[in-house]
Design an enzyme around this catalytic site. Structure first.
Site, PDB file in Angstrom:
ATOM      1  CG  ASP A 173       5.354   5.227  -9.225  1.00 18.15           C
ATOM      2  OD1 ASP A 173       5.602   4.202  -8.634  1.00 18.15           O
ATOM      3  OD2 ASP A 173       4.183   5.572  -9.101  1.00 18.15           O
ATOM      4  CG  ASP A 217       6.432   1.222  -5.511  1.00 18.13           C
ATOM      5  OD1 ASP A 217       6.713   2.119  -4.594  1.00 18.13           O
ATOM      6  OD2 ASP A 217       5.730   0.882  -6.122  1.00 18.13           O
ATOM      7  CD  GLU A 218       5.855   6.765  -4.749  1.00 17.99           C
ATOM      8  OE1 GLU A 218       5.938   7.556  -5.606  1.00 17.99           O
ATOM      9  OE2 GLU A 218       5.225   6.177  -4.018  1.00 17.99           O
TER      10      GLU A 218
END
Length: 404
Positions: A16, A109-110
């Protein structure tokens, strides 16, 4: 330094990025490094991301902007630049796929990674490979990540949240029950506000309440969801890391400072939202077959209109043109306080946007769009602007913030 009895035996990870949008802006403008930063905008909009300095003051993602600025009046506010963020996401995704082909993105974003069986390739255990990866992201890309390493996806994601930013947390199966016991039930995957209320009404407030309930009790009180939640409460999760994105849709919307009724005013905003959706699709290498327009009237009534395409798309041009056609049928004098656009029926982008012999201009528009993407990825979103959207923010047309 990370020490854990199972450190050398675990291979499922959740990565993350830390305050992703804000981290990129601080990377690109060092003067922002020591300042509280909010990515968002508009009094009627919401926070997309807040840096950790702003979070200390109580600012959170999805918080209304007016509340965020009340909590942190000294914050610098920057509107999101999705093209730039998507370009960075692609760089990070490329580093992930260098480690393993089993990468499952769950947002820009993860992602989950399964490094099972990669020891011979990397000549190192997954924990060491992931530590090198985190260091490489920081040195080469200029932002930080937090990592959870565990025997399954749920525990890996749970772990990555425990020590942000720059965290590396390991949880094994033996400690899962004790780790989870005192957390609220909404920490479990799939437990949103509605399920949370259902669980509390059934007497399940903490995860330990699910851990100690019998299979029969869970089934009787919660139906088919009960046994699944009971397994998760004990840290048991058999979902594989699936490289095919399993989200149902990608969307973006904005709320206006004042209501808008004219198509000519709404169209540039719709184009910008289409570009944001397109950037997210491209970053995750997925595409969708159905485009959905969302509008909300001044009396808070929601209007949605959808159209299925002949083939999947990830292009802003096709998303916008489809949405604009739907919008033209709704701009009948009503005033709208919100507009959004989304793409669903997602699939890998490998076969998206084929050339169309009946529409030869499509290939030219696609090539032009990809060229613009490359320029924006290198120089920022403002480096290239279309005539349709040029100056639209300065005329105060889109003052809210978007969601995915």
């Amino acid at each position: 330094m990370v020490a854990h009895r199972s450190l050398q035996d675990l291979s499922i990870a959740h990565v993350d990025c830390d305050a992703f949008y804000a981290a990129i802006e601080k990377r690109d403008d060092p003067s922002l490094r020591e300042k509280p930063l909010i990515i968002g905008g508009g009094r009627r909009g919401v926070v997309s991301t807040a840096c950790y300095l702003a979070r200390i003051s109580g600012v959170r993602s999805a918080m209304p902007m007016f509340k965020a600025l009340e909590a942190c009046p000294d914050a610098v506010v920057i509107r999101p630049d999705m093209t730039k963020y998507a370009a960075v996401a692609r760089e990070i995704r490329a580093l992930m796929t260098d480690l393993t082909p089993l990468v499952q993105p769950i947002s820009i974003d993860e992602a989950f990674l399964d490094l099972t069986g990669t020891e011979r390739l990397h000549r190192a255990r997954p924990a060491e490979v992931l530590a090198r990866f985190a260091s490489r992201v920081e040195s080469e890309i200029g932002i930080t990540v937090s990592i959870g390493l565990a025997p399954n996806k749920f525990l890996a994601k749970y772990a990555s949240d425990l020590d942000k930013p720059r965290g590396f947390v390991v949880i094994d199966q033996a400690e899962a029950v004790d780790r989870l016991a005192d957390d609220p039930v909404n920490r479990l995957p799939g437990v949103g506000p509605a399920m949370d209320r259902t669980l509390r009404e059934a007497g399940f407030r903490l995860i330990r309440d699910l851990q100690t309930a019998s299979q029969e009790t869970l089934l009787r009180r919660l139906g088919a969801q009960g046994p699944r939640l009971g397994r998760l409460a004990r840290g048991i999760d058999d979902r594989p890391v699936d490289p095919v994105d399993n989200r149902k849709s990608v969307s973006s919307e904005t709320t206006f400072e004042s209501d808008i009724s004219a198509f000519e005013t709404l169209a540039p905003i719709l184009r910008r939202l289409s570009e944001k959706v397109s950037a997210r699709l491209k970053a995750q290498e997925i595409a969708g077959r159905t485009v959905t327009l969302k509008l909300k009237t001044r009396d808070f009534r929601t209007v949605t209109r959808s159209r299925q395409l002949s083939d999947a798309t990830r292009l802003a041009d096709r998303i916008y043109r489809t949405g604009a056609d739907l919008l033209s049928k709704e701009t009948d004098g009503r005033a709208f306080r919100l507009i959004g656009i989304g793409v669903s029926e997602l699939e890998p982008a490998v076969n998206a946007d084929p050339d169309d012999l009946l529409e030869p201009e499509r290939a030219k528009r696609a090539a032009a769009e990809l060229a613009v993407d490359r320029l924006r990825g290198r120089y920022g979103e403002a480096s290239v602007e279309l005539g349709l959207t040029f100056g639209s923010d300065r005329r105060g047309r889109a003052k809210g913030e978007d969601h995915t």
